[in-house]
Scaffold this motif. Structure first.
Motif, short mmCIF file in Angstrom:
data_model
loop_
_atom_site.label_atom_id
_atom_site.label_comp_id
_atom_site.label_asym_id
_atom_site.label_seq_id
_atom_site.Cartn_x
_atom_site.Cartn_y
_atom_site.Cartn_z
N ASN A 1 39.15 48.94 37.31
CA ASN A 1 39.46 48.45 36.10
C ASN A 1 40.27 47.03 36.29
O ASN A 1 41.41 47.06 35.68
CB ASN A 1 40.58 49.65 35.61
CG ASN A 1 39.73 50.85 35.44
OD1 ASN A 1 38.80 50.90 34.96
ND2 ASN A 1 40.57 51.82 35.69
N GLY A 2 39.64 46.49 37.01
CA GLY A 2 40.05 44.87 36.96
C GLY A 2 41.46 44.73 38.10
O GLY A 2 41.99 43.55 37.85
N SER B 1 35.94 44.80 36.46
CA SER B 1 36.44 45.57 35.34
C SER B 1 35.68 46.88 35.34
O SER B 1 36.22 47.73 34.40
CB SER B 1 36.27 44.84 34.27
OG SER B 1 37.07 43.78 34.22
#
Length: 98
Positions: A74-75, A9
């Protein structure tokens, strides 16, 4: 695997190297990964994961060969490649996701 969720993440690219200690390419890739980490500094993270110590994660990501490299940001998985890579190639791929 919750720790993995935290790692992927990050808002900087995260390069994962999935490896095993018995694989002959592991030692060569260690030097490459040190170079990549040094070149990128805090613009990216480089993390090594031993598939034998993390079988559930390896199964979930369908890691079949080592080394396998995956970039997350960001995942989201941004790039994936199995086999030996050189430092310039890895740096180039990571820089695309700054």
């Amino acid at each position: 695997m919750s720790k993995f969720g935290e790692l992927i993440s990050a808002n900087v690219p995260v390069l994962f190297n999935f490896f095993t200690n018995w694989n002959e390419d592991t030692e060569a890739m260690n030097a490459v990964l040190r170079n990549v980490a040094a070149a990128l500094g805090d613009k990216a993270k480089v993390i090594k994961i031993d598939i034998e110590k993390n079988p559930e994660l390896s199964e979930a990501l369908r890691i079949k060969g080592v080394p396998t490299f995956i970039i997350y940001k960001n995942g989201e998985m941004k790039w994936r490649q199995s086999g030996v890579q050189d430092d310039n190639t890895l740096i180039h791929h990571i820089q695309q996701f700054y």
